[in-house]
Write an enzyme that holds these catalytic residues in place. Structure first.
Site, PDB file in Angstrom:
ATOM      1  N   GLU A 123       9.758   4.557   7.818  1.00 24.94           N
ATOM      2  CA  GLU A 123       9.271   3.185   7.730  1.00 24.94           C
ATOM      3  C   GLU A 123       9.530   2.387   9.004  1.00 24.94           C
ATOM      4  O   GLU A 123       8.652   1.666   9.477  1.00 24.94           O
ATOM      5  CB  GLU A 123       9.884   2.490   6.517  1.00 24.94           C
ATOM      6  CG  GLU A 123       9.468   3.086   5.183  1.00 24.94           C
ATOM      7  CD  GLU A 123       7.961   3.051   4.939  1.00 24.94           C
ATOM      8  OE1 GLU A 123       7.231   2.375   5.693  1.00 24.94           O
ATOM      9  OE2 GLU A 123       7.517   3.728   3.989  1.00 24.94           O
ATOM     10  N   ASN A 130       0.019   7.983   0.402  1.00 25.65           N
ATOM     11  CA  ASN A 130      -0.195   9.310  -0.187  1.00 25.65           C
ATOM     12  C   ASN A 130      -1.157  10.145   0.656  1.00 25.65           C
ATOM     13  O   ASN A 130      -2.194   9.659   1.089  1.00 25.65           O
ATOM     14  CB  ASN A 130      -0.783   9.174  -1.594  1.00 25.65           C
ATOM     15  CG  ASN A 130      -0.137   8.075  -2.390  1.00 25.65           C
ATOM     16  OD1 ASN A 130       1.027   8.139  -2.727  1.00 25.65           O
ATOM     17  ND2 ASN A 130      -0.915   7.025  -2.670  1.00 25.65           N
ATOM     18  N   GLU A 159      -0.389   2.523   6.986  1.00 22.65           N
ATOM     19  CA  GLU A 159      -0.482   3.640   6.047  1.00 22.65           C
ATOM     20  C   GLU A 159      -1.148   4.851   6.691  1.00 22.65           C
ATOM     21  O   GLU A 159      -0.759   5.989   6.417  1.00 22.65           O
ATOM     22  CB  GLU A 159      -1.232   3.214   4.787  1.00 22.65           C
ATOM     23  CG  GLU A 159      -0.661   1.995   4.082  1.00 22.65           C
ATOM     24  CD  GLU A 159       0.828   2.086   3.797  1.00 22.65           C
ATOM     25  OE1 GLU A 159       1.354   3.212   3.625  1.00 22.65           O
ATOM     26  OE2 GLU A 159       1.490   1.032   3.740  1.00 22.65           O
ATOM     27  N   ALA A 198       0.854  -1.176   0.000  1.00 22.68           N
ATOM     28  CA  ALA A 198       0.000   0.000   0.000  1.00 22.68           C
ATOM     29  C   ALA A 198       0.896   1.233   0.000  1.00 22.68           C
ATOM     30  O   ALA A 198       2.109   1.147   0.180  1.00 22.68           O
ATOM     31  CB  ALA A 198      -0.923   0.014   1.220  1.00 22.68           C
TER      32      ALA A 198
END
Length: 868
Positions: free
Chosen positions: A330, A275, A308, A272
Site C-alpha cells: 500500500e 483483485n 488499483e 476500491a
C-alpha cells in the site's frame, strides 16, 4: 498467520486475541490449486470448494481452514468422508497423507451480509470483498496472504437476474442450464492469495475499449456498471489507459492478462479493490461527468483507478508475506499513484495535496493513542490497520528512499524487486534489500521508519557571519513517546535545503540534501555574501514537523521568492499558522506581512492558478489545533474567522476581480481550467467572510448559473455556513435536482455536516433521521457522520452532544458493519488533546462503547486502545 494469545485489555474475552508479528511462522499447509463452484442466489448460495493441499514441512499438524459464520454441509478428503471438527469458526480436518484433495460445501446468505465482507448483495448484484479476511466468509480456507494458489472457478446463476458472470483471470467457457439459469467457467493462470479473489454477478453493461502493451499485446478493457451509468465511465476508462501507459514508461511494468475488468458497486467499505484482473470499485471512484462530479472527484477517480491498476505488480504479482507488511504494497502503491498524478497535472499542486492528506490524517494518528509504526507489531483486527500511517506515511518512507538514491538507482532497485520476487510473497525488508543490492547504497538506517512510530519534530536555526561569509544551520530532532515506545532513537531525515537571499530573493548556491540522523547536527554553508533565509524540507522531503526560527518578514520573503514551489506554499502556511496560533491564545498579531505575501501571490504570473488557490487558503482548524499543546476549538475557530475576514477586507479588490473573471466550462479538465475554478471558489469563500450578506448573494448567483458541479458545490459550500434565505433555497434546489443521484446526495449531506455554524449538530441530528439517510451504506455514513466528526468546532461543541451522537452511531453501525463502526472511533480517541471537561466527556463515550455487550473486536480494539 501467527500464534494468538489473550489480550491484556480484555483477558475474559477469548475472541479478542492479538496477532503478533514476531510470532509469524510459515503456513502448515499450502494450497497450490483451488477449484470453486458457486451456485449463486441472493438468499442462499452454495459454495463447493476443491482444495489441492500439500503439507509444508515435516510435521503432523492437521489442516486448519479459517471460516467466519460458515457451517460445513460436507467435508471430504480424497473423495471419502473426512474426520473433522469445528474449532471456534475454523474447520480442522485430519489429512493423513502429505498431499490430498479436500472438498467442502457450505451455504451462505449474501443478502444478509451487512458487513460487506465476503460475498454480499449490492444494488441487485452479487459481489465480493476479500481483503483482508473476507474470503473465510465465502468458504473454508487458510485465509492468509502467504498461501498462493491458482484458481479455477465455475459460476451458475439465474440468467435474467444475473446475465453477467465475472471472476479473476480469463473466461474459458459458458453455457445454458435448466430453469432459466446459465453458467460460466474462468481460470486465473497466476498464483494469488485468497484476498485477491473476486466474483461479480449482475445485470451490468460495459464501457469497452482496448490497450496495446509495449510488447504489442492487445488487452480488452471493460468497465461494468448499470446501463444508466455508462455515460459517466469515460473518464475512468481514460484514466485506466493512461495508468497502463505510465506504468510501462516509468516502471517498465506491462499488464499480463488479455482482459482487465472493473466493476462499480454502490455499497463498498473501501475506495476500491485490486483483485487480479477484476477490480471492484466504489461507484464514487468510477462515475463522473461535469454536472455531477467536481474537479476533485475527477482527480480522485484518476488517482484511485491508477492505484488499483498499479497493484497488479506492487501487490498482486508481488504480494505481502503477512498483514504486518501491508505497507509493502500500500505505501509503495500510494507513492506510485502520487507520481502518476503529479505527471498528469501539476507536480507542485499534487505534492501540496499529498502533504495536506498526511497532515490531516496521519500526523494526528501519530499524536494519539492509536499511533503505530508503518510496520505494526500486533493487532486484534487487521481491518483497523488500513490507516494513514500504513498508506500515506508508508508512501513518504518510499519517497525518502528515492530521494536518497536518486531516480535511476531507485528504478534499478524496483526492477530488481519485481524480478526477484515475482510470483512470491515478500516483506518490507525484502524491498529495502532490493534497493540496496541494485544501488550499492546502505539503507539500513532508514528501516527504523518501519518500526518506530511518531512524527519527528525538527528544530532549525540559521546563523550567518557576514564578514566570513559562513552560514551555519543548527538542527535538532525529537520524537515524542507513543504507545509501547516510550524511548525513541534518532531517525535519518533527508532534508532538501537551500538558502535564499533576503534582499535579492535569489537562491544562493546549489540545493543540498542533508541526511540528519543525530539528535543535534550543524551544517556549514560557505561563501554566503548576502543575508540568507532558510528554505528547508523543500518538496516536503521528509514527513516531519519543522520548527524553524523565522520571523514574519523572512516568511513573507520566502512566500514571494522561494525557488521551490512547495517551500513557497509552506512559507505562506507558516505565516498563517503563526498568526492563527497567536490569535487563538489572545496574543497581539500583525497580519501585514501575510497580506503583502498574499497580494504578491495573487498577482504572480509565474504560479499556476491551482497553486495560488492552495497558497492563499488558511490551514484548517484541525491543523491549527495539531500545532497547539491543547486544542481550544472555540478560540481556534474565532481566530480563524477573524483572520479570514481581515484578509478578505484587505484583499477585496483582488478577490472581486478573481471571482468576476469567467471560469472555464466544466468539460475542460485541463490543469489550468481546474486551477481557475479552484481559485474562483477560494475567492468566493473569502468574500463571504468579509460580508456575509454580499457573500450569500454572490454564492447564490454562482450556484444558479453554474454549468458544472465544481462551481455549484463551491457556492453551496459557502452558503451552508451562512444564515440566509439563499442557503435554504440552494439546499432545497440541490436536493430536488439530484434526488436520484446517490453520489451527489452524499455531497448534500456532507456539505451540511461541515457547515461552520452553531446549529450544525442540530442539522446533523435532523439529517440522521432524513429518509435518504441510511447507516447501511458506507458512502452515506461517511458523508454525514464522518464529515461531522471531522468538523472540529461543531463536533467539540461544549456539552458533549457531538460525542454522544457519534457514539450512538458507532454502536448502531457496529451491529451491521463493524469495520465501518471502528473507523469513527479515533475522533473520540484524541481526548488527551483537549481541556479537562471535554476529556471527561469523550472518555465517558469511549467507556460506554467498550462496555457494550456484544461489541465487535474491530470496535473494541479501537476504543480500548483509545482509553489506554
Amino acid at each position: 498467520m501467527a500464534d494468538v494469545r489473550m489480550t491484556a485489555e480484555n483477558p475474559q474475552n477469548p475472541t479478542h486475541q492479538e496477532i503478533r508479528r514476531l510470532d509469524y511462522r510459515p503456513p502448515d499447509w499450502l494450497v497450490p490449486e483451488v477449484e470453486l463452484d458457486f451456485d449463486l442466489d441472493p438468499e442462499s448460495t452454495t459454495v463447493r470448494a476443491r482444495l489441492h493441499v500439500r503439507r509444508n514441512g515435516d510435521h503432523d499438524r492437521p489442516l486448519r481452514l479459517d471460516g467466519d459464520g460458515l457451517t460445513p454441509v460436507t467435508v471430504k478428503v480424497d473423495g471419502m468422508d473426512a474426520q473433522w471438527q469445528l474449532d471456534g469458526a475454523a474447520l480442522v480436518v485430519v489429512v493423513p497423507a502429505g498431499e490430498a484433495v479436500v472438498e467442502t460445501e457450505v451455504r451462505i446468505d449474501p443478502a444478509a451480509n451487512t458487513q460487506l465482507m465476503g460475498l454480499y448483495a449490492s444494488g441487485g448484484m452479487l459481489c465480493t470483498q476479500c481483503e483482508a479476511e473476507g474470503f473465510r466468509r465465502i468458504t473454508f480456507f487458510p485465509d492468509r496472504p502467504d498461501v498462493l494458489s491458482k484458481y479455477r472457478v465455475r459460476m451458475a446463476a439465474d440468467r435474467q437476474r444475473f446475465p453477467v458472470l465475472l471472476t479473476n483471470g480469463n473466461p474459458l467457457r459458458s453455457g445454458e442450464a435448466e430453469g432459466g439459469r446459465h453458467w460460466a467457467e474462468w481460470e486465473d493462470p497466476f498464483l494469488k492469495p485468497c484476498y485477491l479473489f473476486a466474483l461479480v454477478a449482475g445485470d451490468l453493461k460495459a464501457n469497452s475499449d482496448s490497450f496495446t502493451t509495449m510488447s504489442g499485446r492487445k488487452v480488452a478493457l471493460n468497465i461494468w456498471v448499470r446501463e444508466a451509468d455508462l455515460p459517466r465511465t469515460a473518464h475512468a476508462m481514460a484514466a485506466l489507459k493512461a495508468s497502463m501507459r505510465w506504468d510501462e514508461e516509468v516502471y517498465g511494468r506491462e499488464y499480463d492478462l488479455d482482459l482487465f475488468n472493473i466493476v462499480a458497486v454502490s455499497d463498498f467499505n473501501m475506495g476500491a479493490m485490486e483483485n487480479k484482473g477484476l477490480n471492484i470499485f466504489n461507484t464514487a471512484y468510477i462515475l463522473a461527468d461535469p454536472d455531477t462530479a467536481t474537479d476533485a472527484d475527477f482527480d480522485n477517480i484518476a488517482r484511485v483507478v491508477a492505484h488499483e491498476y498499479f497493484h497488479n505488480w506492487s501487490g498482486n504479482r508481488v504480494t505481502c508475506r503477512d498483514w504486518f507488511q501491508l505497507s509493502l504494497k500500500e505505501g509503495f502503491t500510494v507513492f506510485r499513484d502520487q507520481g502518476f498524478s503529479a505527471d498528469m497535472g501539476s507536480a507542485a499542486v499534487q505534492r501540496i495535496d499529498d502533504v495536506k492528506v498526511l497532515r490531516a490524517a496521519q500526523f494526528p494518528e501519530d499524536q494519539g493513542p492509536l499511533a503505530h509504526p508503518v510496520r505494526p507489531d500486533g493487532y486484534l483486527e487487521i481491518s483497523n490497520f488500513y490507516t494513514a500511517t500504513i498508506y500515506n506515511k508508508g508512501a513518504e518512507l518510499i519517497r525518502m528512499l528515492r530521494t536518497v538514491l536518486g531516480a535511476d538507482k531507485f528504478r534499478a532497485g524496483t526492477d530488481l524487486y519485481f524480478e526477484r520476487h515475482d510470483g512470491e510473497v515478500a516483506t518490507c525488508d525484502d524491498f529495502v534489500r532490493a534497493l540496496e543490492d541494485a544501488s550499492g547504497v546502505d539503507l539500513s538506517a532508514f528501516k527504523i521508519w518501519y518500526g518506530q512510530a511518531g512524527t519527528p519534530l525538527v528544530g532549525a536555526r540559521l546563523d550567518h557571519d557576514l564578514a566570513s561569509g559562513r552560514a551555519t544551520l543548527h538542527l535538532t530532532q525529537t520524537v515524542k513517546p507513543t504507545p509501547g515506545q516510550p524511548v525513541k532513537a534518532p531517525m535519518p531525515i533527508p532534508l532538501r535545503t537551500a538558502l535564499i537571499g533576503a534582499d535579492s530573493g535569489a537562491q544562493i548556491g546549489e540545493e543540498q540534501l542533508i541526511i540528519f540522523d543525530r539528535p543535534e547536527q550543524s551544517i556549514a554553508f560557505d561563501d554566503v555574501r548576502e543575508r540568507p533565509l532558510l528554505s528547508i524540507n523543500r518538496g516536503f522531503s521528509a514527513p516531519v514537523v519543522m520548527a524553524v526560527d523565522r520571523d514574519g518578514d523572512a516568511l513573507e520573503r520566502l512566500a514571494q521568492s522561494d525557488t521551490d514551489p512547495f517551500a513557497r506554499y509552506e512559507a505562506m502556511q507558516e505565516l498563517m499558522l503563526q498568526l492563527l496560533i497567536a490569535g487563538s491564545r489572545g496574543e497581539p498579531t500583525d497580519s501585514a506581512p501575510l497580506i503583502r505575501a498574499m497580494a504578491e501571490t495573487l498577482k504572480s504570473n509565474s504560479l499556476d492558478p491551482a497553486l495560488k488557490a492552495d497558497a492563499i487558503m488558511l490551514p484548517t482548524e484541525a491543523v491549527i489545533g495539531d500545532r497547539m499543546e491543547q486544542v481550544d476549538p472555540d478560540a481556534i475557530h474565532a481566530a480563524r474567522e477573524s483572520l479570514r475576514a481581515d484578509l478578505a477586507i484587505a484583499l477585496r479588490t483582488d478577490l472581486l476581480a478573481l471571482h468576476a473573471a469567467s471560469a472555464p466550462g466544466g468539460s475542460d479538465l485541463s490543469p489550468e481550467a481546474k486551477g481557475a475554478r479552484k481559485l474562483r471558489n477560494g475567492a468566493l469563500s473569502y468574500l463571504a467572510a468579509a460580508d456575509s450578506a454580499d457573500g450569500a448573494r454572490r454564492a447564490k448567483q454562482q450556484f444558479d448559473s453554474a454549468d458544472n458541479m465544481t462551481a455549484r458545490q463551491g457556492a453551496l459550500a459557502v452558503l451552508v455556513s451562512l444564515d440566509s434565505e439563499e442557503r435554504e433555497q440552494a439546499l432545497g434546489s440541490f436536493y430536488t435536482r439530484f434526488e436520484a443521484e446517490p453520489l451527489v446526495i452524499d455531497k448534500w449531506f456532507a456539505l451540511q455536516a461541515m457547515a461552520q455554524r452553531p446549529e450544525t449538530l442540530d442539522d446533523v441530528e435532523r439529517l440522521a433521521r432524513h429518509p435518504a439517510f441510511t447507516i447501511a451504506n458506507p458512502n452515506r455514513l461517511r458523508a454525514l457522520v464522518g464529515t461531522f466528526s471531522a468538523n472540529q468546532w461543531a463536533f467539540h461543541a461544549a456539552g458533549g452532544r457531538g460525542y454522544r451522537f457519534l457514539a450512538d452511531m458507532i454502536l448502531a453501525v457496529d451491529k451491521l458493519n463493524p469495520q465501518m463502526a471502528a473507523r469513527f472511533i479515533p475522533q473520540l480517541g484524541r481526548w488527551r488533546r483537549f481541556d479537562e471537561q471535554r476529556q471527561a466527556l469523550m472518555r465517558a463515550q469511549l467507556e460506554r462503547i467498550v462496555g457494550t455487550p456484544g461489541l465487535s473486536k474491530d470496535a473494541f480494539e479501537q476504543a480500548s486502545k483509545s482509553l489506554g
